[in-house]
Scaffold this active site. Structure first.
Site, PDB file in Angstrom:
ATOM      1  N   HIS A   1       0.826  -1.206   0.000  1.00  0.00           N
ATOM      2  CA  HIS A   1       0.000   0.000   0.000  1.00  0.00           C
ATOM      3  C   HIS A   1       0.856   1.250   0.000  1.00  0.00           C
ATOM      4  O   HIS A   1       0.470   2.272  -0.554  1.00  0.00           O
ATOM      5  CB  HIS A   1      -0.938  -0.038   1.200  1.00  0.00           C
ATOM      6  CG  HIS A   1      -2.053  -1.005   0.994  1.00  0.00           C
ATOM      7  ND1 HIS A   1      -2.753  -1.573   2.010  1.00  0.00           N
ATOM      8  CD2 HIS A   1      -2.571  -1.516  -0.147  1.00  0.00           C
ATOM      9  CE1 HIS A   1      -3.670  -2.389   1.515  1.00  0.00           C
ATOM     10  NE2 HIS A   1      -3.567  -2.376   0.216  1.00  0.00           N
TER      11      HIS A   1
ATOM     12  N   ARG B   1     -19.855  24.912  -2.889  1.00  0.00           N
ATOM     13  CA  ARG B   1     -20.551  23.788  -2.222  1.00  0.00           C
ATOM     14  C   ARG B   1     -20.965  24.270  -0.835  1.00  0.00           C
ATOM     15  O   ARG B   1     -20.221  24.128   0.139  1.00  0.00           O
ATOM     16  CB  ARG B   1     -19.623  22.574  -2.119  1.00  0.00           C
ATOM     17  CG  ARG B   1     -19.373  21.874  -3.454  1.00  0.00           C
ATOM     18  CD  ARG B   1     -18.485  20.657  -3.247  1.00  0.00           C
ATOM     19  NE  ARG B   1     -18.541  19.703  -4.325  1.00  0.00           N
ATOM     20  CZ  ARG B   1     -17.601  19.529  -5.262  1.00  0.00           C
ATOM     21  NH1 ARG B   1     -16.520  20.293  -5.253  1.00  0.00           N
ATOM     22  NH2 ARG B   1     -17.739  18.610  -6.193  1.00  0.00           N
TER      23      ARG B   1
ATOM     24  N   ARG C   1     -24.467  26.870  -4.739  1.00  0.00           N
ATOM     25  CA  ARG C   1     -25.344  25.701  -4.791  1.00  0.00           C
ATOM     26  C   ARG C   1     -26.044  25.561  -3.446  1.00  0.00           C
ATOM     27  O   ARG C   1     -25.397  25.633  -2.400  1.00  0.00           O
ATOM     28  CB  ARG C   1     -24.522  24.445  -5.087  1.00  0.00           C
ATOM     29  CG  ARG C   1     -25.407  23.210  -5.203  1.00  0.00           C
ATOM     30  CD  ARG C   1     -24.635  22.008  -5.648  1.00  0.00           C
ATOM     31  NE  ARG C   1     -23.785  21.482  -4.582  1.00  0.00           N
ATOM     32  CZ  ARG C   1     -22.977  20.437  -4.731  1.00  0.00           C
ATOM     33  NH1 ARG C   1     -22.897  19.833  -5.923  1.00  0.00           N
ATOM     34  NH2 ARG C   1     -22.252  20.003  -3.749  1.00  0.00           N
TER      35      ARG C   1
ATOM     36  N   ASN D   1     -19.652  13.785 -11.337  1.00  0.00           N
ATOM     37  CA  ASN D   1     -19.428  12.775 -10.296  1.00  0.00           C
ATOM     38  C   ASN D   1     -20.717  11.984 -10.055  1.00  0.00           C
ATOM     39  O   ASN D   1     -20.736  10.759 -10.089  1.00  0.00           O
ATOM     40  CB  ASN D   1     -18.989  13.427  -8.976  1.00  0.00           C
ATOM     41  CG  ASN D   1     -17.829  14.380  -9.166  1.00  0.00           C
ATOM     42  OD1 ASN D   1     -17.074  14.235 -10.120  1.00  0.00           O
ATOM     43  ND2 ASN D   1     -17.694  15.360  -8.298  1.00  0.00           N
ATOM     44  N   ASP D   2     -21.789  12.725  -9.809  1.00  0.00           N
ATOM     45  CA  ASP D   2     -23.057  12.029  -9.575  1.00  0.00           C
ATOM     46  C   ASP D   2     -23.651  11.508 -10.875  1.00  0.00           C
ATOM     47  O   ASP D   2     -24.254  10.433 -10.887  1.00  0.00           O
ATOM     48  CB  ASP D   2     -24.048  12.964  -8.873  1.00  0.00           C
ATOM     49  CG  ASP D   2     -23.791  13.000  -7.373  1.00  0.00           C
ATOM     50  OD1 ASP D   2     -23.616  11.907  -6.801  1.00  0.00           O
ATOM     51  OD2 ASP D   2     -23.733  14.088  -6.796  1.00  0.00           O
TER      52      ASP D   2
ATOM     53  N   ARG E   1     -20.537   6.010  -6.107  1.00  0.00           N
ATOM     54  CA  ARG E   1     -19.272   6.725  -6.351  1.00  0.00           C
ATOM     55  C   ARG E   1     -18.222   6.436  -5.290  1.00  0.00           C
ATOM     56  O   ARG E   1     -17.038   6.689  -5.490  1.00  0.00           O
ATOM     57  CB  ARG E   1     -19.516   8.242  -6.488  1.00  0.00           C
ATOM     58  CG  ARG E   1     -20.079   8.885  -5.249  1.00  0.00           C
ATOM     59  CD  ARG E   1     -20.641  10.270  -5.547  1.00  0.00           C
ATOM     60  NE  ARG E   1     -19.664  11.321  -5.337  1.00  0.00           N
ATOM     61  CZ  ARG E   1     -19.932  12.615  -5.467  1.00  0.00           C
ATOM     62  NH1 ARG E   1     -21.141  13.015  -5.854  1.00  0.00           N
ATOM     63  NH2 ARG E   1     -19.008  13.522  -5.255  1.00  0.00           N
TER      64      ARG E   1
END
Ligand code: PEP
Ligand code: MG
Length: 844
Positions: free
Chosen positions: A456, A563, A600, A717-718, A728
């Site tokens: 990782h 946002r 938004r 994205n959505d 997602r």
């Protein structure tokens, strides 16, 4: 239930028998692998303690297990840390699957060689299938080869699995396709899925079984590609569990799997180092010239005795949940593979085997620190000592999680690592968390003695763009700080007396990269206009006033997405109307009346809970009360937010944007509330009102939405998750939930067409807009504005200035007809290399 007749095990060799507690290795003394006995040998041939089948003999010849027809499995391990001898000193006399008789010789070994070259000759015989037994010889007595030493108890000595499972259902056998077996991430996915069922569930490999809800147990099965596995379950939802888990295994537990052929296990021989050149393995490509900086972890002081069981239990619980929260927070700052790693770490925190063992120690009066440390260190050592490269790498994850929790128990703060400029870090091993938090402005690369190319840490290094090598010789730890070295990770080399010509070439390449960034930043205020004069607006995605200010310095032409749900994320009480109004006004003032501000409205729900907006828990939060749906269900919330936003009218070019719109009625309802508030405030003009296009219904009906809005902004994205029906945040779907999928691109194309037919502009504010690779395609599809993450504003603007609109339209037409996201990426890559002559991946 399997019934086991009384069974006597014979001493596998001659020597002095010792209790397991005296073995100086916690993997054995803690009975993590199973209970049994230890013999300090005086003979040199290991013999079978019972009749059965060789269920596993390690390639290195130091360990062997025998399983009889009742499933009793006995493991014998010659010496401690003898895996490191890589087979030298051992001569196996049997092979996997061979039937053997009690007393038959299994392995010959050179006791002198092992005594000289390994930690110890102490040899273990463990009943790993878990049956209780009685010792037939007193502790610390001498035994002869073949002497009865241990008797399994009859009837009650049922196999753990059988005991717990009663009338269990079994799946059909299936072949494991994962290239590296069920290592940490697929094992975490599997364990997580198993935990979703009430049934007791086991995963079986030949005669070995693992509790399917335990990540550690699954990893210890040491599965490899081509293994035949079975799932068994007992309990009310057993059938459903088996059905789901079999599909999961066949699908690779989140990894891409193809074909069935067993992978070759041949390893590349380690290259040789010299006095001026140290060699390891490339963990992350690239090269760097810098100064050595050694990283050493301080030892932690642990007190064995606890302050009372209840108190220690509470301490452990608190530390585990603090660690869980920290890992959750770390995921918020990363994505893709990096986020998956921290998710796997969270899984380890809940591992039932680790927790059970730790709690047993607490009941024995040990401290939380001692209990947790003992079980994690023992399991880490177990993984390291099994002779499996992949498991040894996974040990680093467990070590990382173990230390994280331990420090929390001990109240030790993790101070940020102070490193000098141009540092090449050298360490025995870096943990994934250390790697994720490296300051890439100062650190140029790293070299570790431990670790591997699939660890990782390597994945994180690649994500950070840091050149790195692992598996370097231990003498690298003796290099003095400040020494100038050249790290050529592509070749797995660390040059201690670097050649000036090589340094120069390397420095030139790095210099060009940094010049390009400087040029982009210096030209950030230039408009983003293609070579043939087509202007594209490049604005910023922001979540705070600070980001707005930064965006202006970097050439942002306005805010394309504020946002708003992120403004008060850390609050558990709603901000007052005044406070909200002040925030929006401050942001609007920073932008000024000539720039757009797209606010938004709250996009809460789904993956974004907001503490002061309590929500019922939902089975499918992404398909539930999210975004505009939630606001319309609580109109007072929306009304108050509209009022607060309207307070900034006139200070910037105000736009209001509704998230997650899927129905025209949602737009109409929200518009009515907005109109009422505009009127109530006596404003002469209503701000522009637009919607996010992030649900397929909105994209497909864009022609009907367009007359009623002032603009569209595409949330790729959505839109990707809802179009492809792939969560997602789903760890197993991360590589497929790709915004480059032609289905998503077709929805973008039709949205733009519908909007332009009504004279309305379209922006892209999803992450796709921030990718250099996607820029020509989006421009070609007719997107008017790209709202991008703040640091990338100069890069995206520079990318636009390299292009010709006609070429962009051509590549956009081409990709719409492709079948897969990967084909789209490839076509764009070719396009970029042909037009700009550089790699778009490197620029990002
Ligand atoms: C999107 O979905 O693309 C978008 C920009 O919204 P968020 O990522 O905030 O859901
Ligand atoms: Mg969205």
């Amino acid at each position: 239930m399997t019934t086991i007749q009384p069974l006597v095990l014979l001493a596998p060799l001659a020597g002095v028998q010792l209790p397991l507690d005296q073995v100086p290795d916690p993997a054995f003394s803690s009975r993590l692998l199973g209970d049994g006995l230890c013999i300090d040998p005086t003979s040199q041939t290991l013999c079978a303690p019972m009749s059965g089948v060789i269920s596993n003999i390690q390639d290195s010849g130091h360990a062997v297990s025998v399983t009889n027809e009742h499933g009793v499995q006995v493991l014998m391990h010659i010496g401690l840390d003898t895996v490191n001898l890589a087979g030298e000193g051992f001569t196996p006399l049997v092979e996997d699957g061979q039937q053997v008789q009690a007393g038959q010789p299994l392995i010959e070994f050179d006791a002198d060689f092992i005594a000289l070259n390994a930690r110890s000759l102490l040899t273990l015989m463990l009943v790993v299938s878990g049956e209780p037994f009685e010792l037939l010889v007193p502790a610390t007595s001498t035994v002869e080869t073949g002497q009865p030493v241990l008797q399994l108890k009859p009837a009650t000595a049922s196999v753990e699995v059988a005991q717990e499972q009663g009338n269990a259902l079994f799946s059909k056998p299936l072949t494991l396709l994962n290239a590296h077996g069920l290592h940490a991430r697929p094992a975490a996915v599997f364990a997580q899925a198993a935990k979703g069922f009430k049934a007791s569930i086991y995963l079986h490999k030949q005669t070995e079984s693992a509790n399917a809800k335990s990540l550690v147990r699954i990893m210890a099965l040491q599965t490899v590609r081509g293994d035949t596995l079975q799932v068994s379950a007992a309990g009310e939802d057993a059938a459903a569990a088996i059905e789901a888990l079999v599909v999961l295994l066949a699908d690779g537990c989140g990894e891409n799997v193809v074909g069935v052929a067993p992978a070759s296990t041949a390893e590349t021989p380690a290259p040789v180092s010299s006095a001026t050149l140290l060699r390891g393995v490339c963990a992350s490509p690239g090269s760097a010239f810098g100064q050595v900086f050694q990283i050493k972890e301080a030892a932690l002081v642990i007190t064995e005795a606890g302050l009372g069981e209840a108190q220690e239990r509470a301490t452990l619980t608190r530390a585990l949940s603090d660690a869980d929260r920290a890992l959750q927070a770390m995921q918020a700052n990363v994505s893709g593979a990096q986020a998956e790693i921290f998710r796997a770490h969270q899984e380890l925190l809940e591992d039932p085997t680790l927790l059970e063992q730790a709690h047993t120690l607490l009941t024995e009066g040990k401290s939380a620190a001692f209990a947790w440390n003992s079980v994690t260190v023992a399991t880490t050592r177990l993984f390291q000592g099994l002779g499996n490269t992949l498991l040894a790498e996974r040990a680093a994850d467990l070590d990382d999680v173990g230390r994280r929790v331990l420090k929390l128990i001990l109240g030790i703060q993790d101070d940020a690592l102070e490193v000098p400029e141009r540092a090449i870090l050298i360490a025995e091993q870096l943990t994934p968390s250390q790697t994720a938090s490296l300051d890439t402005c100062k650190v140029l690369g790293f070299v570790t003695v431990g670790g591997g190319a699939t660890s990782h840490v390597a994945i994180l290094a690649r994500a950070l763009g840091l050149p790195a090598i692992c598996g370097a010789p231990a003498c690298v730890l003796a290099l003095s700080n400040g020494k100038q070295v050249l790290l050529d990770a592509d070749k797995g080399e660390l040059h201690l007396e670097p050649d000036p010509v090589e340094i120069e070439q390397l420095e030139t390449a790095r210099h060009q990269q940094s010049l390009r960034r400087q040029r982009e930043v210096a030209q950030a205020s230039l408009a983003a206009v293609t070579r043939d004069g087509h202007a594209v607006e490049v604005t910023a995605n922001v979540a705070s006033l600070q980001e707005v200010e930064q965006s202006l310095v970097l050439g942002g032409e306005g805010v394309g997405l504020l946002r708003s749900e992120f403004l008060y994320l850390d609050r558990n009480r709603a901000p007052s109307a005044r406070e909200q109004a002040d925030t929006y006004s401050a942001i609007a003032r920073a932008l000024g009346p000539e720039r757009n501000l797209v606010v938004r409205t709250l996009d809460v729900g789904g993956d974004k809970p907001l503490a002061y907006v309590p929500m019922d828990s939902e089975t499918n939060p992404f398909l539930g009360l999210r975004g505009i749906r939630l606001c319309l269900a609580r109109p007072e919330l929306l009304r108050e937010q509209f009022r607060a936003i309207l307070a900034s009218a006139g200070q910037a070019r105000l736009h209001i944007m509704l998230p997650m719109v899927s129905l025209l009625s949602e737009l109409h309802l929200a518009r009515r509330i907005l109109d009422e508030e505009v009127q109530a405030l006596g404003l002469a003009q209503r701000p522009k009102l637009g919607i996010m296009i992030e649900v397929p219904s909105a994209a497909l009906m864009a022609d009907l939405f367009a007359p009623h809005v002032d603009f569209f902004s595409i949330g790729t994205n959505d839109l990707t998750q809802y179009t492809l029906a792939m969560d997602r945040d789903h760890p197993r779907l991360a590589s497929q939930a790709d915004s480059y999928h032609p289905a998503v691109l077709r929805l973008i194309a039709s949205t733009v067409k519908a909007a332009h037919a009504h004279g309305k502009p379209v922006s892209v504010c999803g992450a796709l807009g921030s990718e250099v690779l996607a820029v020509p395609m989006l421009i070609g599809l007719g997107v008017d504005e790209l709202s991008v993450s703040v640091p990338l504003i100069p890069t995206i603007k520079a990318a636009v200035r390299e292009l010709h609109l006609k070429d962009c339209q051509c590549i956009a037409r081409q990709v719409l007809n492709l079948e897969e996201a990967v084909e789209v990426r490839e076509a764009l890559y070719q396009f970029h290399t042909a037009t700009a002559g550089t790699s778009p991946v490197l620029e990002n």
